[in-house]
Write an enzyme that holds these catalytic residues in place. Structure first.
Site, PDB file in Angstrom:
ATOM      1  CD  GLU A 112      -2.951  -1.204   2.216  1.00 13.02           C
ATOM      2  OE1 GLU A 112      -4.150  -0.705   2.188  1.00 13.02           O
ATOM      3  OE2 GLU A 112      -2.544  -1.758   3.204  1.00 13.02           O
ATOM      4  CD  GLU A 132      -3.809  -6.260   3.673  1.00 15.22           C
ATOM      5  OE1 GLU A 132      -2.901  -5.553   3.985  1.00 15.22           O
ATOM      6  OE2 GLU A 132      -3.877  -6.946   2.724  1.00 15.22           O
TER       7      GLU A 132
END
Length: 258
Positions: A112, A132
């Protein structure tokens, strides 16, 4: 030992995530320092580019240190997400191009952070992932918003939901990575790209970056208005006249950032 190292030379800043023994996994302190560091770059008029990389040869950044997540409640999780998003926004809003020199694994929050950078150079063999959902979570540092904007909704959503790995070759093919470097040379290639940028008219580079990053948040008509205003503003600069004169005189321009 400093977990974030900042060095500036010849107008290029090198920011290094420095926890190689933990694959440069992010801590709350590191995210806060990233935010502060990139916000401080806004006032440095002599800065031409920034490179973000990870220490060691195994990982750019393996994501958030999971030991900091095990006991989070709702409010703590909100604060964690906001902390990561704030760091990503500070990178994305940097007034000069930020190049991610991806020298190893880029997973979770590390991926990210790379997505928040404007340009990405990756070594052969690097893998990208947002794992995730395999942990019962979702990417909370901006990944659900930036990845679909870069790749398109379908491809971005597939990577987010499935948590699948993306190879360096595939990342380059679909435009996620700008350049592929041989093993061990991501920083070398990133420095070369930064030097290319640093040789250009700095006000023009900053204006191009602003036109794209801010324009992507606007509808087309408003984005075109922004482009026109930035284009017109550059004609108040000495560099714009120097560039035109140098071209007509068949010589290399000398840009001063004025």
């Amino acid at each position: 030992m400093q977990n974030l190292i900042v060095e500036i030379s010849e107008g290029v800043a090198l920011v290094t995530l420095n926890r190689p023994e933990k694959l440069n996994a992010l801590t709350p302190e590191m995210l806060a320092r990233l935010t502060e560091t990139f916000r401080n770059f806004a006032g440095q008029t002599n800065l031409r580019a920034v490179i973000l990389t990870g220490a060691g040869s195994r990982a750019f950044c393996a994501g958030t240190d999971l030991s900091s997540l095990t006991e989070l409640d709702h409010d703590g999780a909100r604060a964690t997400s906001e902390r990561g998003q704030t760091a990503g926004a500070a990178i994305e809003n940097c007034p000069v191009p930020v190049i991610a020199a991806i020298n190893g694994l880029a997973a979770g929050g590390g991926f990210e952070l790379a997505l928040a950078c404007h340009l990405r150079v990756a070594e052969i063999g690097v893998k990208f992932s947002l794992p995730e959902t395999r942990l019962g979570l979702l990417p909370g540092y901006g990944g659900t918003q930036r990845l679909p904007r870069i790749l398109g909704t379908g491809r971005g959503l597939e990577l987010i939901i499935a948590g699948a790995e993306l190879t360096d070759e595939e990342a380059h093919r679909i435009g996620l990575v700008n350049r592929i470097a041989p093993s061990g040379e991501a920083l070398v290639y990133a420095r070369a790209l930064a030097a290319e940028i640093a040789s250009l008219a700095p006000l023009a580079v900053r204006s191009c970056l602003k036109a794209v990053t801010e324009g992507m948040r606007l509808d087309l008509s408003e984005g075109l208005k922004l482009e026109t205003e930035l284009f017109a503003d550059l004609f108040n600069s000495e560099d714009a006249h120097e560039g035109a004169n140098a071209f007509l005189e068949k010589r290399a321009p000398i840009f001063t950032g004025r």
